[in-house]
Design a protein around this motif. Structure first.
Motif, PDB file in Angstrom:
ATOM      1  N   LEU A 152       0.838  -1.218   0.000  1.00  0.00           N
ATOM      2  CA  LEU A 152       0.000   0.000   0.000  1.00  0.00           C
ATOM      3  C   LEU A 152       0.861   1.252   0.000  1.00  0.00           C
ATOM      4  O   LEU A 152       1.845   1.336   0.742  1.00  0.00           O
ATOM      5  CB  LEU A 152      -0.866   0.005   1.271  1.00  0.00           C
ATOM      6  N   LEU A 153       0.456   2.235  -0.809  1.00  0.00           N
ATOM      7  CA  LEU A 153       1.061   3.572  -0.750  1.00  0.00           C
ATOM      8  C   LEU A 153      -0.002   4.530  -0.249  1.00  0.00           C
ATOM      9  O   LEU A 153      -1.049   4.679  -0.889  1.00  0.00           O
ATOM     10  CB  LEU A 153       1.541   3.999  -2.148  1.00  0.00           C
ATOM     11  N   GLU A 154       0.238   5.172   0.906  1.00  0.00           N
ATOM     12  CA  GLU A 154      -0.690   6.230   1.326  1.00  0.00           C
ATOM     13  C   GLU A 154      -0.081   7.579   0.965  1.00  0.00           C
ATOM     14  O   GLU A 154       1.055   7.886   1.338  1.00  0.00           O
ATOM     15  CB  GLU A 154      -0.998   6.199   2.831  1.00  0.00           C
ATOM     16  N   MET A 155      -0.861   8.400   0.247  1.00  0.00           N
ATOM     17  CA  MET A 155      -0.399   9.751  -0.110  1.00  0.00           C
ATOM     18  C   MET A 155      -1.113  10.751   0.800  1.00  0.00           C
ATOM     19  O   MET A 155      -2.291  10.597   1.099  1.00  0.00           O
ATOM     20  CB  MET A 155      -0.706  10.047  -1.579  1.00  0.00           C
ATOM     21  N   ALA A 160      -2.255  -1.085  -3.908  1.00  0.00           N
ATOM     22  CA  ALA A 160      -3.303  -0.115  -3.544  1.00  0.00           C
ATOM     23  C   ALA A 160      -2.684   1.230  -3.199  1.00  0.00           C
ATOM     24  O   ALA A 160      -1.572   1.287  -2.653  1.00  0.00           O
ATOM     25  CB  ALA A 160      -4.098  -0.648  -2.347  1.00  0.00           C
ATOM     26  N   VAL A 161      -3.397   2.294  -3.566  1.00  0.00           N
ATOM     27  CA  VAL A 161      -3.028   3.665  -3.165  1.00  0.00           C
ATOM     28  C   VAL A 161      -4.193   4.228  -2.371  1.00  0.00           C
ATOM     29  O   VAL A 161      -5.361   4.069  -2.763  1.00  0.00           O
ATOM     30  CB  VAL A 161      -2.736   4.551  -4.402  1.00  0.00           C
ATOM     31  N   LEU A 162      -3.863   4.864  -1.242  1.00  0.00           N
ATOM     32  CA  LEU A 162      -4.891   5.437  -0.366  1.00  0.00           C
ATOM     33  C   LEU A 162      -4.641   6.939  -0.206  1.00  0.00           C
ATOM     34  O   LEU A 162      -3.503   7.352   0.022  1.00  0.00           O
ATOM     35  CB  LEU A 162      -4.797   4.752   1.010  1.00  0.00           C
ATOM     36  N   VAL A 163      -5.714   7.735  -0.365  1.00  0.00           N
ATOM     37  CA  VAL A 163      -5.654   9.146   0.052  1.00  0.00           C
ATOM     38  C   VAL A 163      -6.819   9.340   1.007  1.00  0.00           C
ATOM     39  O   VAL A 163      -7.988   9.285   0.611  1.00  0.00           O
ATOM     40  CB  VAL A 163      -5.749  10.131  -1.138  1.00  0.00           C
TER      41      VAL A 163
END
Ligand SMILES: C[S@@+](CC[C@H](N)C(=O)[O-])C[C@H]1O[C@@H](n2cnc3c(N)ncnc32)[C@H](O)[C@@H]1O
Length: 251
Positions: free
Chosen positions: A52-55, A110-113
């Protein structure tokens, strides 16, 4: 004495006032929605931990509740926020950068903002964030967007206040949030921090300019960037002013 909010410096909570952050936004407020995010990730990736990448991660409160199911990396503009995130989540890799244009070498499931897209106050900016998300995802990857506000639900000015004991003294926070008079897609927040301790009473002020868009604006930007999008609702006791969530699958 007149007080002009346009003269207040912006986003000090993420910089010189970042020592107040844990008393303004409390980690435990993110716990009730953790099981919602957990179930989304388990639905799309049933058998393994998710990359996961959280921006716009801030101090990483939400991901601190997801460590069982994610291997996370984060991006944030603020060094102070990344420092808090690293202390809370020692296994998380932190990158300093802007979610509108950062390009990392890795790809993610997955990318989360989450409670961060409000800092983008133009449709072009939202489009750029969606393109950044897509650039970091594998095919079939998930872009999860959880806005702080939904224009379709914001009807009148809001005031929030709380007093908390802190190591610096008794901190009272008063937040006033309203639409800009010149642009209905802009929310202006004005915050007073009143600190009482043995040195006396000290006032600090902060202001933020946030974008105010409806779910369909986010949906259109995500679709333009190549996602199949579903609009969902977080549980009732979640953080943020709206329960709107957008889930995009990269085509
Ligand atoms: C409220 S915090 C996010 C909280 C986070 N979801 C959590 O679980 O703790 C919002 C963050 O967005 C960051 N931010 C604002 N604009 C940004 C941008 N253009 N790119 C990256 N980060 C940004 C701020 O520095 C701040 O740390």
């Amino acid at each position: 004495m007149k007080f002009n909010i346009n003269k207040i410096e912006q986003n000090r909570l993420y910089g010189e006032l970042s020592h107040f952050y844990p008393y303004v936004i409390v980690r435990e407020d993110y716990e009730p929605e953790a099981s919602y995010w957990h179930s989304i990730l388990k639905y799309y990736f049933p058998a393994r931990k998710v990359k996961l990448l959280e921006m716009a991660s801030g101090p990483g409160y939400l991901i601190s509740y997801l460590s069982e199911c994610v291997d996370a990396e984060v991006v944030d503009l603020s060094e102070e926020m990344l420092c808090q995130c690293g202390s809370l989540n020692p296994r998380v890799k932190c990158h300093k950068g802007d979610m509108r244009n950062i390009r990392l070498e890795n790809k993610y499931d997955a990318v989360l903002v989450h409670d961060g897209i409000g800092h983008i106050d133009t449709v072009d900016g939202i489009n750029d964030v969606c393109v950044t998300a897509s650039a970091h995802l594998v095919q079939g990857g998930l872009f999860m967007l959880s806005p702080e506000f939904d224009a379709d639900e914001f009807t009148k000015p809001m005031i929030y206040h709380v007093t908390r004991k802190t190591p610096f003294g008794l901190l009272t926070i008063i937040d006033y949030i309203n639409k800009s008079s010149s642009n209905t897609n802009i929310l202006q927040t004005t915050t007073s921090y009143i600190l009482d301790n043995e040195e006396g009473t000290n006032f600090d002020f902060d202001s933020m300019t946030l974008g105010l868009f409806g779910a369909n604006v986010y949906k259109t930007s995500m679709e333009k960037a190549g996602f199949d999008v579903t609009i969902d609702r977080k549980p009732k006791d979640s953080s943020g002013e709206t329960r709107t969530v957008l889930i995009g699958v990269k085509k």
